[in-house]
Design a protein around this motif. Structure first.
Motif, PDB file in Angstrom:
ATOM      1  N   TYR A  37       2.205   7.164 -29.640  1.00  0.00           N
ATOM      2  CA  TYR A  37       2.313   5.904 -28.905  1.00  0.00           C
ATOM      3  C   TYR A  37       1.599   6.111 -27.576  1.00  0.00           C
ATOM      4  O   TYR A  37       2.016   6.933 -26.757  1.00  0.00           O
ATOM      5  CB  TYR A  37       3.781   5.539 -28.693  1.00  0.00           C
ATOM      6  N   THR A  64       0.434   1.086 -27.165  1.00  0.00           N
ATOM      7  CA  THR A  64       1.686   0.637 -26.552  1.00  0.00           C
ATOM      8  C   THR A  64       1.422   0.376 -25.077  1.00  0.00           C
ATOM      9  O   THR A  64       1.272   1.299 -24.281  1.00  0.00           O
ATOM     10  CB  THR A  64       2.791   1.705 -26.715  1.00  0.00           C
ATOM     11  N   TYR A  79      10.592  -0.416 -29.080  1.00  0.00           N
ATOM     12  CA  TYR A  79      10.011   0.796 -28.493  1.00  0.00           C
ATOM     13  C   TYR A  79      11.042   1.564 -27.676  1.00  0.00           C
ATOM     14  O   TYR A  79      10.975   2.800 -27.593  1.00  0.00           O
ATOM     15  CB  TYR A  79       8.804   0.465 -27.609  1.00  0.00           C
TER      16      TYR A  79
END
Length: 246
Positions: A37, A64, A79
């Motif tokens: 991420y 992200t 997340y």
């Protein structure tokens, strides 16, 4: 460590993921590719991308954003379950999730020792860790996006310049004594992985870098390596078009 620069990089879109592959084989066979991420402009994310590249580990990348206005940002409930701190990077690997760039680099070093990110010499190894902490604990956190957003638009630039300059004053002295071809002697290490993104931060905030010749010399030479060109923010799948290198 020259061998670490002799490869090419390719990112292929797979739905919401991007697969990062290298021309040389994986350091180990993995049934499931790691998922990183990452935010294109994040210096912490760049550290991990560089470490994965040096280790020649193929991975899927999940963009992200640290901007709440963007889709797939770091402040969603989904997340937050990945990273409770709502920061990047996070790395899913070997059935585990790690959420700090320095912890991730050490995990990669301990589970995939070659190519090495730390010297064998114990004094040099300690010096690498010292430089990593000077940057990752003493400089970057004081100018990260969360701190600057809290300060507000009027103070952010002066604040960032002050703390980067203060940190670089000490870092320059340390590097002037430890550097060879790289930050610590002639071995590419975690210290170099941390230095390059931090210099980009300094330039992003228009910090005067002329007082730091060792930092400038190292950064210039490191940026010529394929490893940093391939993992540069401007090459990332979530990089806005206006920031992509022409």
């Amino acid at each position: 460590m020259a061998a670490a620069t002799q490869f090419t990089h390719k990112a292929t879109q797979l739905g919401g993921l991007y697969r990062s592959t290298w021309s040389k084989p994986l350091s180990r066979n993995m049934a499931t590719k790691p998922i990183l991420y990452s935010f294109w402009a994040s210096s912490c994310s760049w550290r991990v991308r560089a470490a994965l590249a040096i280790k020649k580990i193929e991975y899927d990348i999940k963009p992200t954003s640290l901007l709440k206005t963007a889709s797939g940002h770091a402040y969603t409930d989904a997340y937050t379950k990945v990273n409770p701190m709502q920061k990047v990077p996070s790395l899913k690997i070997d059935g585990h999730t790690l959420c700090d760039s320095v912890a991730i680099m050490h995990y990669l070093e301990e589970t995939r020792p070659q190519p090495a990110l730390l010297p064998q010499d114990l004094v040099k190894r300690a010096k690498v860790r010292e430089i990593v902490e000077l940057i990752c604990s003493g400089i970057q956190p004081l100018q990260n996006v969360g701190v600057l957003d809290h300060l507000g638009q009027d103070q952010r630039l002066q604040w960032a310049q002050h703390w980067i300059s203060r940190g670089f004053q000490g870092l320059e002295k340390v590097l002037s004594q430890s550097a060879g071809k790289f930050c610590v002697g002639d071995e590419l290490s975690m210290a170099d992985i941390c230095l390059v993104p931090q210099v980009r931060n300094a330039r992003r905030y228009k910090t005067d870098l002329t007082p730091y010749p060792t930092i400038l010399r190292l950064n210039k030479e490191l940026l010529e390596l394929d490893i940093f060109q391939a993992t540069h923010p401007s090459t990332q799948p979530d990089c806005p078009p206006e920031f992509i290198k022409k």
